[in-house]
Design an enzyme around this catalytic site. Structure first.
Site, PDB file in Angstrom:
ATOM      1  N   GLY A  47      38.205  21.407  17.959  1.00 45.74           N
ATOM      2  CA  GLY A  47      37.809  20.059  17.566  1.00 45.74           C
ATOM      3  C   GLY A  47      38.362  19.689  16.201  1.00 45.74           C
ATOM      4  O   GLY A  47      38.641  18.516  15.924  1.00 45.74           O
ATOM      5  N   ALA A  48      38.525  20.688  15.345  1.00 43.91           N
ATOM      6  CA  ALA A  48      39.033  20.408  14.003  1.00 43.91           C
ATOM      7  C   ALA A  48      40.506  19.987  14.059  1.00 43.91           C
ATOM      8  O   ALA A  48      40.974  19.217  13.215  1.00 43.91           O
ATOM      9  CB  ALA A  48      38.857  21.628  13.112  1.00 43.91           C
TER      10      ALA A  48
ATOM     11  N   GLY B 240      15.092   7.294 -11.592  1.00 44.03           N
ATOM     12  CA  GLY B 240      14.434   6.364 -10.684  1.00 44.03           C
ATOM     13  C   GLY B 240      15.454   5.608  -9.844  1.00 44.03           C
ATOM     14  O   GLY B 240      16.553   6.087  -9.566  1.00 44.03           O
ATOM     15  N   GLY B 241      15.088   4.388  -9.495  1.00 45.65           N
ATOM     16  CA  GLY B 241      15.966   3.567  -8.662  1.00 45.65           C
ATOM     17  C   GLY B 241      17.301   3.276  -9.322  1.00 45.65           C
ATOM     18  O   GLY B 241      18.270   2.920  -8.636  1.00 45.65           O
TER      19      GLY B 241
HETATM   20  C1  HXC Z   1      10.417   0.891 -21.629  1.00 49.18           C
HETATM   21  C2  HXC Z   1      11.309   2.810 -22.465  1.00 49.18           C
HETATM   22  C3  HXC Z   1      11.600   3.275 -21.169  1.00 49.18           C
HETATM   23  C4  HXC Z   1      11.252   2.445 -20.077  1.00 49.18           C
HETATM   24  C5  HXC Z   1      12.251   4.765 -22.556  1.00 49.18           C
HETATM   25  N1  HXC Z   1      11.726   3.780 -23.287  1.00 49.18           N
HETATM   26  N2  HXC Z   1      12.171   4.487 -21.247  1.00 49.18           N
HETATM   27  N3  HXC Z   1      10.729   1.644 -22.691  1.00 49.18           N
HETATM   28  N4  HXC Z   1      10.667   1.259 -20.354  1.00 49.18           N
HETATM   29  N5  HXC Z   1      11.494   2.788 -18.831  1.00 49.18           N
HETATM   30  C6  HXC Z   1      11.627   3.706 -24.743  1.00 49.18           C
HETATM   31  C7  HXC Z   1      10.645   4.714 -25.296  1.00 49.18           C
HETATM   32  O1  HXC Z   1       9.347   4.208 -25.275  1.00 49.18           O
HETATM   33  C8  HXC Z   1      11.173   4.897 -26.713  1.00 49.18           C
HETATM   34  O2  HXC Z   1      10.752   3.795 -27.484  1.00 49.18           O
HETATM   35  C9  HXC Z   1      12.661   4.752 -26.554  1.00 49.18           C
HETATM   36  O3  HXC Z   1      12.859   4.083 -25.306  1.00 49.18           O
HETATM   37  C10 HXC Z   1      13.364   6.104 -26.473  1.00 49.18           C
HETATM   38  O4  HXC Z   1      12.725   6.908 -25.503  1.00 49.18           O
HETATM   39  P1  HXC Z   1      12.257   8.413 -25.819  1.00 49.18           P
HETATM   40  O5  HXC Z   1      11.275   8.759 -24.772  1.00 49.18           O
HETATM   41  O6  HXC Z   1      11.853   8.548 -27.246  1.00 49.18           O
HETATM   42  O7  HXC Z   1      13.622   9.176 -25.606  1.00 49.18           O
HETATM   43  P2  HXC Z   1      13.846  10.630 -25.047  1.00 49.18           P
HETATM   44  O8  HXC Z   1      12.880  11.567 -25.692  1.00 49.18           O
HETATM   45  O9  HXC Z   1      15.306  10.905 -25.220  1.00 49.18           O
HETATM   46  O10 HXC Z   1      13.488  10.564 -23.495  1.00 49.18           O
HETATM   47  C11 HXC Z   1      14.259   9.773 -22.626  1.00 49.18           C
HETATM   48  C12 HXC Z   1      13.563   9.633 -21.251  1.00 49.18           C
HETATM   49  C13 HXC Z   1      12.138   9.101 -21.445  1.00 49.18           C
HETATM   50  C14 HXC Z   1      13.563  10.998 -20.549  1.00 49.18           C
HETATM   51  C15 HXC Z   1      14.429   8.694 -20.404  1.00 49.18           C
HETATM   52  O11 HXC Z   1      12.185   7.959 -22.280  1.00 49.18           O
HETATM   53  C16 HXC Z   1      11.477   8.716 -20.177  1.00 49.18           C
HETATM   54  O12 HXC Z   1      11.003   9.603 -19.421  1.00 49.18           O
HETATM   55  N6  HXC Z   1      11.421   7.400 -19.899  1.00 49.18           N
HETATM   56  C17 HXC Z   1      10.776   6.891 -18.721  1.00 49.18           C
HETATM   57  C18 HXC Z   1      11.577   7.205 -17.496  1.00 49.18           C
HETATM   58  C19 HXC Z   1      11.038   6.548 -16.274  1.00 49.18           C
HETATM   59  O13 HXC Z   1      10.095   7.023 -15.639  1.00 49.18           O
HETATM   60  N7  HXC Z   1      11.564   5.323 -15.987  1.00 49.18           N
HETATM   61  C20 HXC Z   1      11.102   4.490 -14.934  1.00 49.18           C
HETATM   62  C21 HXC Z   1      11.799   5.004 -13.693  1.00 49.18           C
HETATM   63  S1  HXC Z   1      11.336   4.098 -12.279  1.00 49.18           S
HETATM   64  P3  HXC Z   1      10.423   3.902 -29.075  1.00 49.18           P
HETATM   65  O14 HXC Z   1       9.901   2.560 -29.416  1.00 49.18           O
HETATM   66  O15 HXC Z   1       9.440   4.985 -29.207  1.00 49.18           O
HETATM   67  O16 HXC Z   1      11.744   4.210 -29.691  1.00 49.18           O
HETATM   68  C22 HXC Z   1      12.551   3.032 -12.160  1.00 49.18           C
HETATM   69  C23 HXC Z   1      12.369   2.148 -10.989  1.00 49.18           C
HETATM   70  C24 HXC Z   1      13.625   1.408 -10.695  1.00 49.18           C
HETATM   71  O17 HXC Z   1      13.457   2.981 -12.883  1.00 49.18           O
HETATM   72  C25 HXC Z   1      13.572   0.964  -9.282  1.00 49.18           C
HETATM   73  C26 HXC Z   1      14.832   0.268  -8.913  1.00 49.18           C
HETATM   74  C27 HXC Z   1      14.920   0.131  -7.431  1.00 49.18           C
END
Ligand code: HXC
Length: 498
Positions: A386-387, A152-153
């Site tokens: 040019g290069a 993401g961001g």
């Molecule tokens: C809250 C989160 C989290 C998140 C993971 N966790 N991402 N909690 N917010 N964004 C938590 C999970 O619930 C889990 O909790 C623990 O972290 C480990 O994650 P898993 O999924 O079990 O790990 P894994 O299987 O290794 O997968 C990792 C992952 C996946 C691929 C990163 O967690 C995932 O897809 N997360 C979401 C990614 C995402 O879409 N993020 C938002 C992006 S948008 P428990 O309690 O079960 O241990 C963004 C906007 C920013 O970031 C903008 C800025 C400008």
């Protein structure tokens, strides 16, 4: 090891824990942690029952080879290293401290992105980080390590920093993950295809250094930090150095006798540098140009060199971007720029024009013209069209341009030139091939040498290859106190064609 750290959980994923990463990178016992009591203040989505030690990111300062650095490392074992308000505040706070202390910043990213439960507060945290990354740019070196997911961001903080490191198998970096890509574009891609270390190091150019395991990555960061200045005020001047002799007698043998044969420009570059001092940056991206740091008699320089061994060393969109960004880094941190030229031109064709070779090539012209550090250019062989201008020519403000006797400075190569100039005449001639060959020979004799350019002062001297290292050193020593008189145009900043 402190019992707060869940090392096992992280090791199961084949990764080091955040604290282990910090300890691997910094000098032993030098780390001082800041904000270890900080936790989240969120009450939504069941967060009131969850404790997040140090809010999932370890921040502080320490030393690398005795010199101070600021560092943060996200801890994936705590809510997936997700970034909430406090987590974000800790990171922007440590960047701010690095700015105040004028020391490098290292960020180790391993996170699921914005902490979903904290909503807009998480986004605010990111925004503040981007702001401080931008403030720090050109003032202190900023290094990012992607040591797990970075989605993401979140990718834009590394994207704003100077050097990005990735590690095979454990790192991924993308704006949108494979599931969203499938929904939106119906493409089936693996996380590695979409944002793995190899893809970013070789195709997107987002990544400057790729390693196949974490230990090697942290060693390389230490090596880089040993080489580069730690802020934009430290200048390692050639004035105080004495020349250290290095035998260069075999350098000429690197260049093939026939000018259309390829060779490895890195051999010429390293022959001019102190032994084992060359650190190549962006080595897998746009291989037709080589950039990196090297030393001559212990003094740091930035090197830009065309690479005839890849795409004949032609300049294309990616090569122009790669070189322009590196030139601007060197200029910001007072690192003299040494260019090695062997370039047949800008890459022709529909694909490059559509990608905007005009816009990208302009970045290179702009970066060389704008840079005020000492600029030396050595033309090894081809410098066409040019290069020729783009590669640190006198016309763009190079302080010294030298040419080996093998240099060919012309508008274009002989065959292309003759086909344009004599196209009409050749179609009417009976012994077409013979006349064409004769005209090519004439052109080569007249233009494919450094003489005319030297006679007009576009080249300062034609030098023997084995003198190259010494002449670069002497020129940089001569320019040791260079201060380019600014043109006093009272403008805020120029408008580099981004
Ligand atoms: C809250 C989160 C989290 C998140 C993971 N966790 N991402 N909690 N917010 N964004 C938590 C999970 O619930 C889990 O909790 C623990 O972290 C480990 O994650 P898993 O999924 O079990 O790990 P894994 O299987 O290794 O997968 C990792 C992952 C996946 C691929 C990163 O967690 C995932 O897809 N997360 C979401 C990614 C995402 O879409 N993020 C938002 C992006 S948008 P428990 O309690 O079960 O241990 C963004 C906007 C920013 O970031 C903008 C800025 C400008």
């Amino acid at each position: 090891m402190d019992r707060r750290y869940d090392l096992e959980k992280q090791h199961k994923k084949g990764k080091m824990h955040a604290i282990e990463r910090i300890q691997k990178l910094l000098d032993a016992n030098s780390f001082f942690e800041i904000g270890q009591e900080v936790t989240h203040h969120c009450k939504d989505f069941g967060m009131d029952t969850i404790i997040t030690p140090y809010d999932g990111v370890i921040t502080g300062y320490g030393t690398v080879d005795g010199k101070k650095v600021c560092i943060y490392a996200q801890d994936f074992t705590i809510m997936g290293g997700s970034l909430g308000k406090q987590h974000g505040e800790k990171i922007s706070g440590i960047i701010e401290l690095a700015i105040k202390a004028k020391c490098p910043l290292i960020g180790i990213n391993d996170s699921g992105g914005a902490r979903i439960q904290e909503g807009v507060h998480a986004l605010a945290g990111y925004g503040k980080i981007f702001y401080y990354n931008t403030k720090a740019s050109g003032y202190i070196p900023q290094i990012s390590v992607i040591a797990g997911p970075c989605a993401g961001g979140a990718v834009y903080s590394p994207g704003l920093t100077d050097f990005v490191f990735m590690i095979d198998d454990i790192s991924n970096m993308f704006v949108t993950g494979p599931k969203v890509v499938k929904t939106v574009t119906n493409e089936d891609v693996t996380p590695d295809q979409l944002g793995g270390a190899f893809m970013h190091a070789s195709k997107s150019g987002v990544v400057h250094f790729r390693h196949n395991e974490e230990g090697a990555c942290y060693q390389q960061i230490r090596k880089l930090l040993q080489a580069i200045p730690h802020n934009n005020e430290l200048t390692d001047t050639f004035c105080s150095r004495s020349y250290e002799h290095k035998d260069q007698n075999s350098i000429i043998n690197i260049l093939p006798i026939q000018s259309n044969r390829t060779y490895d420009m890195k051999k010429i570059v390293t022959s001019c540098m102190d032994d084992d001092s060359f650190i190549e940056v962006h080595s897998e991206f746009a291989k037709n140009i080589v950039v990196g740091f090297g030393k001559i008699s212990g003094c740091l320089i930035g090197v830009i060199a065309n690479q005839p061994a890849f795409l004949a060393g032609v300049l294309d969109c990616d090569a122009s971007d790669k070189a322009a960004r590196f030139i601007r880094y060197c200029d910001a941190f007072h690192i003299p720029i040494v260019t090695f030229t062997d370039v047949p031109g800008f890459l022709p064709g529909l694909s490059q024009e559509e990608k905007g070779i005009i816009r990208h090539g302009a970045k290179l012209l702009y970066a060389y013209s704008e840079a005020t550090v000492p600029k030396i250019n050595v033309i090894i062989r081809k410098a066409y069209g040019g290069a020729y201008i783009a590669m640190s020519s006198k016309h763009l403000g190079a302080d010294f341009v030298y040419a080996w006797p093998t240099a060919e400075i012309a508008v274009m190569g002989a065959e292309g030139a003759i086909d344009v100039l004599y196209h009409q005449q050749l179609t009417k001639t009976e012994n077409k091939e013979q006349v064409r060959k004769q005209k090519i020979n004439e052109y080569e004799e007249k233009f494919l040498n450094p003489t005319i350019a030297a006679q007009h002062g576009y080249i300062d001297a034609i030098i023997e290859p084995e003198q190259t290292r010494k002449i670069i050193f002497d020129s940089l020593k001569m320019l040791g106190n260079k201060k380019e008189a600014s043109m006093q145009m009272n403008k805020k900043h120029g408008n580099i064609p981004l």
